[in-house]
Each structure stands twice: as structure tokens, then as C-alpha cells.
Design a protein around this motif. Structure first.
Motif, short mmCIF file in Angstrom:
data_model
loop_
_atom_site.label_atom_id
_atom_site.label_comp_id
_atom_site.label_asym_id
_atom_site.label_seq_id
_atom_site.Cartn_x
_atom_site.Cartn_y
_atom_site.Cartn_z
N ALA A 244 5.10 142.54 85.41
CA ALA A 244 4.30 142.15 86.58
C ALA A 244 2.99 141.49 86.17
CB ALA A 244 4.03 143.36 87.45
N ALA A 245 2.46 141.87 85.01
CA ALA A 245 1.18 141.30 84.54
C ALA A 245 1.37 140.00 83.77
CB ALA A 245 0.47 142.33 83.66
N GLY A 246 2.62 139.64 83.47
CA GLY A 246 2.85 138.45 82.66
C GLY A 246 2.65 138.67 81.19
N VAL A 247 2.73 139.94 80.77
CA VAL A 247 2.56 140.36 79.38
C VAL A 247 3.93 140.64 78.77
CG1 VAL A 247 1.62 142.20 77.92
CG2 VAL A 247 0.27 141.31 79.82
N THR A 248 4.11 140.36 77.50
CA THR A 248 5.38 140.63 76.84
C THR A 248 5.58 142.14 76.69
OG1 THR A 248 5.30 138.56 75.60
CG2 THR A 248 6.77 140.28 74.77
N PRO A 249 6.65 142.70 77.28
CA PRO A 249 6.88 144.15 77.18
C PRO A 249 7.70 144.49 75.93
CG PRO A 249 8.37 143.18 78.80
CD PRO A 249 7.60 142.06 78.20
N ILE A 250 7.19 145.41 75.14
CA ILE A 250 7.89 145.86 73.94
C ILE A 250 8.11 147.36 74.04
CG2 ILE A 250 7.74 146.12 71.43
CD1 ILE A 250 6.28 143.51 71.31
N GLY A 251 9.36 147.79 73.86
CA GLY A 251 9.68 149.20 73.96
C GLY A 251 9.51 149.93 72.65
N SER A 252 9.00 151.13 72.71
CA SER A 252 8.86 151.97 71.52
C SER A 252 10.03 152.94 71.48
CB SER A 252 7.53 152.72 71.54
OG SER A 252 7.43 153.57 72.66
N SER B 260 11.59 157.59 76.38
CA SER B 260 12.82 157.02 76.94
C SER B 260 13.68 156.41 75.84
CB SER B 260 12.48 155.94 77.98
OG SER B 260 11.69 156.46 79.02
N GLY B 261 14.97 156.35 76.07
CA GLY B 261 15.88 155.76 75.11
C GLY B 261 15.85 154.24 75.13
N PRO B 262 16.34 153.61 74.07
CA PRO B 262 16.35 152.14 74.00
C PRO B 262 17.08 151.47 75.16
CG PRO B 262 16.78 153.09 71.84
CD PRO B 262 16.79 154.23 72.81
N SER B 263 18.20 152.03 75.59
CA SER B 263 18.96 151.41 76.68
C SER B 263 18.16 151.41 77.97
CB SER B 263 20.30 152.11 76.87
OG SER B 263 20.12 153.48 77.21
N THR B 264 17.43 152.50 78.22
CA THR B 264 16.58 152.58 79.42
C THR B 264 15.50 151.52 79.40
OG1 THR B 264 16.97 154.96 79.67
CG2 THR B 264 15.01 154.06 80.73
N LEU B 265 14.88 151.35 78.25
CA LEU B 265 13.80 150.37 78.12
C LEU B 265 14.33 148.94 78.23
CD1 LEU B 265 11.82 152.10 75.25
CD2 LEU B 265 11.17 151.99 77.65
N THR B 266 15.50 148.70 77.67
CA THR B 266 16.10 147.36 77.76
C THR B 266 16.42 147.02 79.21
OG1 THR B 266 17.03 147.53 75.53
CG2 THR B 266 18.02 145.91 77.02
N ARG B 267 17.00 147.98 79.92
CA ARG B 267 17.32 147.75 81.34
C ARG B 267 16.06 147.51 82.16
NH1 ARG B 267 20.92 152.11 80.58
NH2 ARG B 267 19.45 153.49 81.63
N ALA B 268 14.97 148.13 81.74
CA ALA B 268 13.71 147.99 82.49
C ALA B 268 13.00 146.68 82.18
CB ALA B 268 12.79 149.17 82.18
N GLY B 269 13.51 145.90 81.23
CA GLY B 269 12.94 144.59 80.97
C GLY B 269 12.24 144.39 79.65
N ALA B 270 12.40 145.33 78.70
CA ALA B 270 11.77 145.16 77.39
C ALA B 270 12.30 143.90 76.71
CB ALA B 270 12.05 146.37 76.51
N ALA B 271 11.38 143.10 76.18
CA ALA B 271 11.79 141.91 75.43
C ALA B 271 12.50 142.32 74.14
CB ALA B 271 10.58 141.04 75.13
N VAL B 272 12.05 143.41 73.57
CA VAL B 272 12.66 143.97 72.38
C VAL B 272 12.30 145.45 72.34
CG1 VAL B 272 10.68 143.44 70.90
CG2 VAL B 272 12.93 143.74 69.86
N VAL B 273 13.18 146.26 71.78
CA VAL B 273 12.89 147.68 71.59
C VAL B 273 12.85 147.95 70.09
CG1 VAL B 273 13.62 150.06 71.98
CG2 VAL B 273 13.98 148.34 73.76
N LEU B 274 11.71 148.41 69.60
CA LEU B 274 11.57 148.72 68.18
C LEU B 274 12.13 150.11 67.92
CD1 LEU B 274 7.92 147.42 67.61
CD2 LEU B 274 10.08 146.19 67.33
N PRO B 275 13.07 150.25 66.98
CA PRO B 275 13.69 151.55 66.75
C PRO B 275 12.78 152.56 66.05
CG PRO B 275 14.50 149.95 65.17
CD PRO B 275 13.66 149.19 66.15
#
Length: 213
Positions: free
Chosen positions: A165-173, A178-193
Motif C-alpha cells: 500500500a505504501a509503494g515499498v518493496t515487501p520482503i518476507g522474513s 508466519s511461514g513463507p507460503s503465507t508471506l508469498t500469498r500476502a504479496g512478498a516480493a521475495v521471502v528470505l529463508p
């Protein structure tokens, strides 16, 4: 670069669950342990957790603070945090925290040496809470950085939604709540393992330059 606090910079899962159990014990007048909490208690609104336990009243801030203050004694800053923040500062990259914690509680979780490496801290009382983008935009305004030059590292769906919403690149931790799949579905550009060489990884992924965030 902007960071969420819980689950990203601070290993606070046990502390969060202990806060819920401690508050519920006091409010309900019976022993409530972490094992008694509903599944997923660390990632769902506290009101929902307490309702499942049988408490539907208002959450008294003083009682909640008392439970939190005790529980935070079990929370620890992740080992990689000091080195990551120091490396970002050495690269002249602005850093900020955007959290749902109050400013008082941030001081309970982060020691002075870590806070000293953060340029901006935006707390619950400073802006509309995530998933609204307000906190991220406020942090970037204070840093003097445009959203397109920034990333936000978070571990919850609300973090990813706020970044988008802010126009910022979202990166999942991937080490957070939350699990990687949850973060990906929520719009993470990439999830770092994992957080190995986090500063280098973030800089290489985003191309963030001097005074970026």
C-alpha cells in the motif's frame, strides 16, 4: 531499509504467548498456560485469542503492560541484528522500525546499543497501524527516502499489505512468525529463508544505494 520488530529483529514468540497467558490468568482468575492457548495464537489478534479462552471484556492497558513487562524478560534480539544494522550504517543506508508496539514497549525489547543503530522508530501511537501504510510513509518521510527506493522486511501478512500500500518493496522474513507460503500469498516480493549475511543479501536484492532505506 525498514524493519518490523517482533519476529524480525527480536525473537519474541515465547514472550508474546507468555503475555497472552499471563493476562488471561489474571483476567479469568484461573491458571492459563501457553499450552492452553489456541493454535496460531502468536499470529492472530489478541482479542480473538482471549475470546476463545472465555474473556470478552476490554483489555486493560495497565494489566496488559504488566504481563508484557514480565514476558519480555524471555525475549532476545536475534544474533544477526547488531551486525546487520552496523553494516547498513557503514553503507550509509537509512534504517527504521515500524511496529505495532508502543514506544515504551520498544524500549523493553531493544537495548540501547541496538536502538542507537536505528535512525527512525515509528510506534503504535505515531500512525495508523499496519496494514495501513501510514507508519511506513511516516518513517520514510523522516528518513527523506521515497517509497520506490525502500524495502520493508516483515513476517506478517499485515506487513506485506502495508508495504504494498505504501509503494515499498515487501520482503518476507522466513525466520519470523508466519511461514513463507503465507508471506508469498500476502504479496512478498521475495521471502528470505534465513538471516545469513542479511545486509549483503538485502542490498544485492534491492540495489539500494547510499541513503536509501
Amino acid at each position: 531499509m525498514l524493519f518490523d520488530l517482533d519476529g524480525v529483529l527480536v525473537d519474541s514468540r515465547h514472550a508474546q504467548l507468555a503475555t497472552l497467558a499471563g493476562f488471561a490468568t489474571s483476567a479469568l482468575g484461573r491458571r492459563v498456560t501457553i499450552a492452553d492457548l489456541p493454535a496460531g495464537a502468536a499470529t492472530i489478534p489478541r482479542e480473538h485469542v482471549l475470546a476463545e479462552l472465555g474473556y470478552a471484556g476490554a483489555i486493560n492497558p495497565d494489566s496488559w503492560d504488566a504481563a508484557t513487562a514480565t514476558a519480555t524478560l524471555t525475549a532476545e534480539v536475534f544474533p544477526f541484528v547488531a551486525g546487520t544494522l552496523a553494516a547498513l550504517r557503514a553503507a550509509d543506508v537509512g534504517t527504521g522500525i515500524v511496529t505495532l508496539r508502543s514506544r515504551q514497549r520498544v524500549d523493553w525489547f531493544l537495548p540501547p546499543n541496538i536502538l542507537g543503530l536505528i535512525d527512525v522508530v515509528v510506534c503504535y501511537e505515531d500512525a495508523a497501524p499496519k496494514p495501513a501504510p501510514d507508519g511506513l510513509l511516516l518513517a520514510l518521510d523522516k528518513l527523506g527516502v521515497s517509497p520506490g527506493d525502500a524495502v520493508f522486511i516483515g513476517d506478517m501478512e499485515s506487513d506485506m499489505h502495508a508495504a504494498r500500500a505504501a509503494g515499498v518493496t515487501p520482503i518476507g522474513s522466513g525466520w519470523g512468525f508466519s511461514g513463507p507460503s503465507t508471506l508469498t500469498r500476502a504479496g512478498a516480493a521475495v521471502v528470505l529463508p534465513h538471516a545469513d549475511d542479511l545486509a549483503g543479501t538485502l542490498l544485492s536484492l534491492t540495489g539500494t544505494g547510499r541513503r536509501g532505506a
